[in-house]
Design an enzyme around this catalytic site. Structure first.
Site, PDB file in Angstrom:
ATOM      1  N   GLU A 174      -1.694  -9.425   2.986  1.00  0.00           N
ATOM      2  CA  GLU A 174      -1.728 -10.069   4.309  1.00  0.00           C
ATOM      3  C   GLU A 174      -3.130 -10.503   4.715  1.00  0.00           C
ATOM      4  O   GLU A 174      -3.291 -11.441   5.504  1.00  0.00           O
ATOM      5  CB  GLU A 174      -1.131  -9.139   5.374  1.00  0.00           C
ATOM      6  CG  GLU A 174      -1.916  -7.873   5.700  1.00  0.00           C
ATOM      7  CD  GLU A 174      -1.574  -6.664   4.835  1.00  0.00           C
ATOM      8  OE1 GLU A 174      -1.811  -5.528   5.297  1.00  0.00           O
ATOM      9  OE2 GLU A 174      -1.101  -6.858   3.705  1.00  0.00           O
ATOM     10  N   HIS A 221      -3.471  -5.186  -0.072  1.00  0.00           N
ATOM     11  CA  HIS A 221      -3.010  -5.757   1.205  1.00  0.00           C
ATOM     12  C   HIS A 221      -3.048  -7.285   1.140  1.00  0.00           C
ATOM     13  O   HIS A 221      -4.039  -7.910   1.520  1.00  0.00           O
ATOM     14  CB  HIS A 221      -3.902  -5.273   2.351  1.00  0.00           C
ATOM     15  CG  HIS A 221      -3.703  -3.834   2.701  1.00  0.00           C
ATOM     16  ND1 HIS A 221      -2.812  -3.433   3.665  1.00  0.00           N
ATOM     17  CD2 HIS A 221      -4.256  -2.705   2.189  1.00  0.00           C
ATOM     18  CE1 HIS A 221      -2.832  -2.112   3.750  1.00  0.00           C
ATOM     19  NE2 HIS A 221      -3.705  -1.637   2.860  1.00  0.00           N
ATOM     20  N   CYS A 258       0.836  -1.207   0.000  1.00  0.00           N
ATOM     21  CA  CYS A 258       0.000   0.000   0.000  1.00  0.00           C
ATOM     22  C   CYS A 258       0.872   1.259   0.000  1.00  0.00           C
ATOM     23  O   CYS A 258       1.495   1.558  -1.004  1.00  0.00           O
ATOM     24  CB  CYS A 258      -0.983  -0.042   1.177  1.00  0.00           C
ATOM     25  SG  CYS A 258      -2.383   1.074   0.950  1.00  0.00           S
TER      26      CYS A 258
END
Length: 539
Positions: free
Chosen positions: A509, A507, A379
């Protein structure tokens, strides 16, 4: 008939209700039941999207773009459920809905009150979340005794009464402190917490007791006696080395049998072999790497919860222990960056909002590029890499993001036209899953092994398409694009210029699981290990 498990917490916050709920959900899922979750948060914000990470920790984003509590990350990581905006709600969201109805005249003639109108909104949100599941796990945020959580406790009390004992189960998670000076575990805080809950009208069926050690039988017996919970249903939850051990621990404590018996479910032995394999693997890692995370909320690790867990998952296929080192971006300067970042095998720059620490992150991207250290940007971590490349490679002096400098002569990061007239902060970013098309022959394509992927976003600013051509001419590769609006999603440097330099606007994750580690984290760890070995050979 649908079954509901209500999970409350007592004594103090941050005991791990979310992980406990996720672990129970995992066990039930592995018994063959279709499960879902709901997190009820008593605060008055509509969602955590506008809250400071220091106050609330990470904001977890769902596929459909809801900004939610970080506990939803635990729910998704521990199970196969894909959650949505219906799986997290707050007092603010429910009051907003209630007051909109009142203004429309839905309650004409009635005095609108917390009971029954607000509690009815809570019950509706629980029923909506449970629509496709056999068992719904409902976690109440906060601690029993807080004024703001009282309506939620009243709502689940009413539901428990209406559903009947075979369809509603109450679990209370509490704390049993060990007093060093006395050499004793103390049950009194838990007794008082259950007393508070019973005063509201809720008798817990299961007590999960957090402590720094397993509970002896005598302590379990004492707790059972003074909380009116069966002794077998007093579950020990000691501190563990890795959270993915908790489903195995709960199974050993027979929580699945207790739940099945209480809810009149057919008991099926859960298949937890994958958890055992994960735990075994994490205990016997052969290699080791040191990775720096250069962020701006590094004092509160919960602000980067999903990133930490994604690194834990990446350890499994790489057989590599990842030591994370937290570097405050605020403290980095031209003078000290060499000293602060030297020796790390890889560097990750995560997301963030606001100007503080941005120049430190830009310096980090420069250091990683110039010193050939594996770099992973997420990001804002991608945006600072673009700014650094524009300034120092493409010759666009003073290039910046308009988020931090409205007067920059080269706005290489900018708001897209559809964001420029947005005046509300909450829920207006580019949120949720978008399709990314990956260019064949790039590092990103080799990492994913497929041309089209879907990843979750949470940002307002983008790589300005007007500057793409000049950046690409100078050697920056835009390897992933959201074709819908021609927006850059992944950038990288060519392999002949840098061993591993990849950054993404999304993102990754949020989609990593212990049994399905995210490929970007896996390959970053592999690159960091390769870098470490190259340095050792050179020395």
């Amino acid at each position: 008939m649908k079954k509901f498990i209500f999970i409350t917490g007592g004594v103090l916050s941050s005991l791990g209700k979310g992980v406990a709920s996720a672990s129970i959900g995992s066990i039930l899922e592995n018994m063959g039941y279709k499960i879902t979750f709901l997190k009820l948060d008593p605060y008055l914000n509509i969602d955590p999207g506008t809250m400071n990470p220091y106050q609330h920790g990470e904001v977890y984003v769902t596929e459909d773009g809801a900004e939610t509590d970080l506990d939803l990350g635990h729910y998704e990581r521990f199970t196969n459920t894909v959650l949505s905006k219906y799986n997290n709600t707050t007092s603010g969201k429910l009051y907003y809905s209630l007051l909109e109805k009142e203004r429309r005249g839905a309650y004409l003639g009635a005095t609108v009150q917390v009971i029954p109108h607000f509690t009815n909104e809570i019950i509706k949100s629980i029923e909506r979340a449970s629509s496709n599941a056999d068992i719904t796990l409902v976690e109440i945020g906060g601690t029993v005794g807080d004024i703001e959580s009282l309506p939620f406790l009243e709502a689940i009390r009413q539901m428990g009464l209406e559903l009947g004992k075979e369809n509603a189960l109450f679990i209370h998670l509490t704390y049993v402190p060990y007093i060093q000076a006395a050499g004793e575990l103390k049950t009194k805080p838990s007794q008082h917490s259950v007393k508070e809950l019973r005063a509201i009208g809720i008798q817990p069926d299961i007590l999960i007791c957090r402590a720094d050690r397993p509970l002896p039988k005598a302590i379990k017996r004492k707790l059972a006696m003074f909380t009116n919970v069966e002794e077998d249903a007093v579950i020990s939850a000691p501190d563990v080395d890795v959270i993915y051990r908790i489903p195995l621990y709960f199974h050993r404590e027979k929580i699945d049998q207790i739940i099945a018996k209480h809810l009149n479910l057919e008991y099926r032995e859960p298949d937890l072999k994958h958890w055992q394999k994960i735990v075994n693997k994490l205990q016997k890692l052969k290699e080791e790497v040191d990775i720096a995370i250069v962020g701006k909320y590094v004092e509160l690790k919960d602000a980067y919860k999903s990133i930490i867990e994604a690194f834990t998952h990446a350890q499994i296929p790489t057989d590599t222990k990842v030591n994370l080192h937290w570097i405050n971006a605020d403290e980095l300067t031209e003078e000290n960056i060499q000293e602060k970042l030297k020796g790390f095998d890889g560097i990750l720059v995560p997301g963030g909002f606001g100007k503080r620490g941005v120049e430190g992150k830009i310096l980090t991207a420069k250091y990683a590029r110039e010193n050939n250290v594996p770099y992973f940007g997420i990001c804002l971590g991608m945006q600072v890499a673009v700014i650094e490349f524009a300034r120092n490679v493409a010759g666009l002096k003073d290039a910046h993001s308009t988020e931090f400098n409205q007067e920059t002569p080269y706005p290489v990061i900018d708001l897209m036209p559809d964001q420029k007239n947005v005046d509300k902060k909450g829920g207006t970013m580019r949120l949720g899953a978008y399709k990314c098309t990956i260019k064949e022959g790039t590092k990103a394509y080799n990492i994913y092994g497929e041309k089209e992927i879907y990843e979750r976003h949470r940002h307002r600013y983008e790589l300005n398409p007007e500057y793409r051509q000049i950046l690409e001419e100078k050697g920056l590769i835009v390897s992933g694009v959201y074709k819908g609006k021609n927006l850059a999603e992944i950038i990288e440097l060519p392999e002949d210029k840098h061993q591993w330099f990849v950054a993404c606007q999304f993102h990754p994750e949020f989609k990593s699981k212990p049994f399905k580690p995210h490929p970007l984290f896996v390959e970053f760890v592999k690159a960091s290990l390769k870098n470490k070995k190259s340095k050792e050979e050179a020395n």
